[in-house]
Design an enzyme around this catalytic site. Structure first.
Site, PDB file in Angstrom:
ATOM      1  N   ASP A 109       0.813  -1.216   0.000  1.00 44.41           N
ATOM      2  CA  ASP A 109       0.000   0.000   0.000  1.00 44.41           C
ATOM      3  C   ASP A 109       0.845   1.265   0.000  1.00 44.41           C
ATOM      4  O   ASP A 109       2.064   1.235   0.211  1.00 44.41           O
ATOM      5  CB  ASP A 109      -0.935   0.015   1.226  1.00 44.41           C
ATOM      6  N   ASN A 178      -7.796  -2.884  13.940  1.00 42.38           N
ATOM      7  CA  ASN A 178      -9.196  -3.163  13.568  1.00 42.38           C
ATOM      8  C   ASN A 178      -9.297  -4.369  12.630  1.00 42.38           C
ATOM      9  O   ASN A 178     -10.337  -4.595  12.017  1.00 42.38           O
ATOM     10  CB  ASN A 178      -9.833  -1.923  12.916  1.00 42.38           C
ATOM     11  N   HIS A 180      -7.450  -4.955   9.894  1.00 42.57           N
ATOM     12  CA  HIS A 180      -7.107  -4.778   8.471  1.00 42.57           C
ATOM     13  C   HIS A 180      -5.759  -5.403   8.163  1.00 42.57           C
ATOM     14  O   HIS A 180      -4.900  -5.543   9.033  1.00 42.57           O
ATOM     15  CB  HIS A 180      -7.153  -3.304   8.063  1.00 42.57           C
ATOM     16  N   GLU A 185      -9.605  -2.092   4.915  1.00 41.16           N
ATOM     17  CA  GLU A 185     -10.359  -1.728   6.098  1.00 41.16           C
ATOM     18  C   GLU A 185     -11.685  -2.493   6.156  1.00 41.16           C
ATOM     19  O   GLU A 185     -12.284  -2.775   5.109  1.00 41.16           O
ATOM     20  CB  GLU A 185     -10.660  -0.217   6.091  1.00 41.16           C
TER      21      GLU A 185
HETATM   22  C1  GLP Z   1      -0.829   0.061   8.532  1.00 42.92           C
HETATM   23  C2  GLP Z   1      -0.290  -0.711   7.342  1.00 42.92           C
HETATM   24  C3  GLP Z   1      -0.437  -2.189   7.542  1.00 42.92           C
HETATM   25  C4  GLP Z   1       0.170  -2.559   8.898  1.00 42.92           C
HETATM   26  C5  GLP Z   1      -0.620  -1.873   9.986  1.00 42.92           C
HETATM   27  C6  GLP Z   1      -0.064  -2.223  11.372  1.00 42.92           C
HETATM   28  O1  GLP Z   1      -2.181   0.161   8.452  1.00 42.92           O
HETATM   29  N1  GLP Z   1      -0.980  -0.355   6.111  1.00 42.92           N
HETATM   30  O2  GLP Z   1       0.245  -2.870   6.496  1.00 42.92           O
HETATM   31  O3  GLP Z   1       0.130  -3.968   9.087  1.00 42.92           O
HETATM   32  O4  GLP Z   1      -0.528  -0.461   9.799  1.00 42.92           O
HETATM   33  O5  GLP Z   1       1.057  -1.399  11.583  1.00 42.92           O
HETATM   34  P1  GLP Z   1       1.985  -1.545  12.887  1.00 42.92           P
HETATM   35  O6  GLP Z   1       2.939  -2.663  12.559  1.00 42.92           O
HETATM   36  O7  GLP Z   1       2.673  -0.207  13.020  1.00 42.92           O
HETATM   37  O8  GLP Z   1       1.086  -1.880  14.062  1.00 42.92           O
END
Ligand code: GLP
Length: 283
Positions: A109, A178, A180, A185
């Site tokens: 992304d 959440n 995702h 989402e």
């Molecule tokens: C973002 C990214 C995801 C990632 C998520 C959790 O939303 N798009 O790919 O898995 O955050 O991030 P973190 O590892 O900082 O908790």
């Protein structure tokens, strides 16, 4: 990109009929393979998780360079890429050169509206955490372009490029609070493809750390590979660390797949490994 030449990515044939997500619950005969429980590798802490995932990433590049890697960003991935840089540096010059020559990765992304050089973009994150330490060719680490002005067209372009490479080999995933994966989402089903998505308030809050702590500075849209591209990967590593991920991780694999928890659709994939520390596994 002419829409007519877009390669349509269909959900795997075991995915439930999106108009009948409860098909999983009834275990209808039309489902092939049904639900799968993941392999779970429990490690002591985030550093150990980073070392293990980095080892598998490097091994996959050397062993199976034919299919692109699927990569993620976020705080969970920081120890992974730091360990990868350390392990890479310890390899022979010939192995390092082979990894560089064979590298092809697609990130999940990118935020809409951020240029690759914007330090808050995922492209800049990957440049500092992966491209520079491994001295990779920048064009071998692929992400959607967030600054193109037409995110829908860019999503189609990115999906078509991935499809032209044969789809993903090993996909590394984090998980949002959440539920995702990528920026898929809730609510979303397993059939959603790469597209421009609206980010929820909770996701913007969670990612505000990279925007001076201000959620209002976090873009409200992103381009994300969909569950369809993710579930078409040959193998998935879901990486989770810290107590904050324990509940969503438990729900993702213990509750019935639901659009309200996009990571739960991973139950439909036959080769998922969860690599987590004790805290994320409720220990
Ligand atoms: C973002 C990214 C995801 C990632 C998520 C959790 O939303 N798009 O790919 O898995 O955050 O991030 P973190 O590892 O900082 O908790």
């Amino acid at each position: 990109m002419q829409k007519s030449c877009v390669i349509t990515t269909k959900a795997p044939n075991w995915a439930p009929d999106p108009s009948d997500p409860c098909a999983w619950l009834r275990g209808t005969a039309t489902l092939e393979g049904g639900r799968h429980s993941p392999q779970i590798l429990r490690l002591d802490d985030a550093e150990a998780v980073g070392e293990q995932v980095a080892e598998w990433l490097l091994a996959s590049r050397l062993a199976d360079p034919n299919l692109p890697l699927g990569l993620a960003t976020g705080r969970t991935m920081e120890p992974v890429y730091a360990a990868l840089a350390r392990q890479f540096a310890q390899r022979s010059a010939a192995e390092r050169q082979r990894v560089r020559q064979q590298w092809c990765s697609f990130n999940l992304d990118e935020y809409v509206g951020l240029a690759p050089r914007d330090p808050r973009s995922f492209a800049a994150t990957m440049a500092s955490q992966l491209v520079t330490p491994l001295q990779l060719e920048a064009q071998s680490v692929l992400l959607p372009r967030g600054d193109g002005g037409d995110p829908d067209a860019e999503a189609l372009r990115y999906a078509s490029l991935l499809a032209s490479k044969g789809g993903l080999g090993l996909q590394i995933l984090g998980i949002g609070a959440n539920g995702h994966v990528g920026f898929n989402e809730p609510p979303c089903g397993p059939e959603v493809v790469c597209r421009c998505v609206a980010l929820t308030a909770s996701t913007r809050d969670a990612n505000a750390f990279a925007f001076g702590g201000d959620p209002d500075q976090v873009p409200d849209q992103a381009i994300s590979l969909g569950l369809s591209e993710i579930l078409n990967a040959r193998r998935i590593l879901l990486v989770a660390t810290g107590r904050a991920k324990a509940e969503v991780l438990r729900r993702a694999f213990e509750e019935s797949p639901t659009a309200d928890l996009p990571a739960s659709w991973l139950q439909g994939h036959p080769d998922v490994t969860v690599v987590a520390d004790a805290a994320a596994l409720g220990g």
